[in-house]
Design an enzyme around this catalytic site. Structure first.
Site, PDB file in Angstrom:
ATOM      1  N   SER A 147      35.101  44.546  41.931  1.00  0.00           N
ATOM      2  CA  SER A 147      35.421  43.284  41.264  1.00  0.00           C
ATOM      3  C   SER A 147      36.376  42.439  42.102  1.00  0.00           C
ATOM      4  O   SER A 147      37.221  42.981  42.830  1.00  0.00           O
ATOM      5  CB  SER A 147      36.057  43.568  39.899  1.00  0.00           C
ATOM      6  OG  SER A 147      36.638  42.410  39.345  1.00  0.00           O
ATOM      7  N   TYR A 160      41.714  47.440  34.347  1.00  0.00           N
ATOM      8  CA  TYR A 160      40.421  47.326  35.023  1.00  0.00           C
ATOM      9  C   TYR A 160      40.575  47.147  36.531  1.00  0.00           C
ATOM     10  O   TYR A 160      39.922  47.868  37.306  1.00  0.00           O
ATOM     11  CB  TYR A 160      39.628  46.176  34.395  1.00  0.00           C
ATOM     12  CG  TYR A 160      38.262  45.954  34.991  1.00  0.00           C
ATOM     13  CD1 TYR A 160      37.222  46.830  34.727  1.00  0.00           C
ATOM     14  CD2 TYR A 160      38.007  44.832  35.791  1.00  0.00           C
ATOM     15  CE1 TYR A 160      35.956  46.622  35.256  1.00  0.00           C
ATOM     16  CE2 TYR A 160      36.746  44.620  36.321  1.00  0.00           C
ATOM     17  CZ  TYR A 160      35.726  45.507  36.061  1.00  0.00           C
ATOM     18  OH  TYR A 160      34.468  45.297  36.588  1.00  0.00           O
TER      19      TYR A 160
END
Length: 254
Positions: A147, A160
């Protein structure tokens, strides 16, 4: 098209969204694809049916990740599917499945939420890879979906990005370890992308405009943008690329 003919791929979390796009692209390039799902069997079956309708080959594997016995269940299903197609080995492993519990800054993130993200985003890829290494052919490919939140501070929480950062370290270290076998390991960094999971956030014109303005190429990413990058890394064209992170974000926050 056809540059993956004779190859076998497993794409985790490929019943929908980016994972489905990756599965469909790899199948379109000739690979037999194991379409993995955690809970939505119907969506996985739909993905496999779409691949078959387009002339490709696929089978479905179900296993919820982040729970006890997850790797055992997934590998057992994978082995059954491989035998049914006359295969015994794997060429391409794409770790796409992940969970993001958003809106949880450090002040409120609970140990249970943290453990859940670590279990799905880090522990499952690690131990699934461990189990499948004997089945992964020399010269194979491992692609980990990461990400953009490891490059820029996330507005949606800290847990995350931490897990995706761990996955990137895993990629680099594993690339060194598997180099003697000719197996490449790379990460793909994903930015703002249109999927069913981001549909609600991006439906807000303010959010969409803000994200577009942060992106050098001036639009929100599409699933195909990510799938094409993964297909490149899975192909022989990327035979000399390993241990790196490919930024497929359209230039977010340059």
């Amino acid at each position: 098209m056809g540059n993956l003919s004779g190859k076998v791929a497993l794409v985790t979390g490929s019943s929908r969204g980016i994972g489905r796009g990756i599965a469909e692209r790899l199948a379109g390039d000739g690979a037999l694809v194991a379409v993995h799902y955690g809970r939505n069997e119907a969506a996985a079956a739909e993905t496999a049916a779409a691949i078959a309708e387009a002339g490709g080959r696929a089978f479905v594997v179900g296993a919820e990740l982040g729970v006890p016995g997850d790797v055992d269940t997934l590998v057992a299903g994978l082995e059954t599917g491989l035998r049914a197609h006359g295969e015994a080995a794997l060429d391409i492993l794409v770790h796409n499945a992940g969970i993001n519990i958003m809106g949880r800054p450090i002040e409120v993130l609970t140990p249970e939420e943290f453990d859940r993200m670590v279990a799905v985003n880090v522990k499952a890829p690690f131990f699934l890879t461990q189990r499948l290494l004997p089945r992964l052919r020399d010269g194979g490919r491992i692609v980990n979906i990461s990400s953009v939140s490891t490059r820029i501070a996330s507005a949606h929480g800290i847990g995350y990005p931490l897990t995706k950062g761990a996955l990137e370290v895993f990629s680099q270290t594993l690339a060194k370890h598997l180099g003697p076998r000719g197996i490449t390991v790379n990460a793909v960094s994903v930015g703002f992308t249109h999927t069913d999971m981001t549909a609600e956030v991006l439906a807000d014109p303010t959010n969409q405009e803000r994200n577009i303005n942060l992106t050098a190429l001036g639009r929100i990413g599409r699933v195909q943008d990510i799938a094409d990058a993964v297909a490149f890394l899975a192909s022989d064209d990327a035979r000399w690329v390993t241990g790196t992170k490919l930024d497929v974000t359209g230039g977010v926050n340059l």
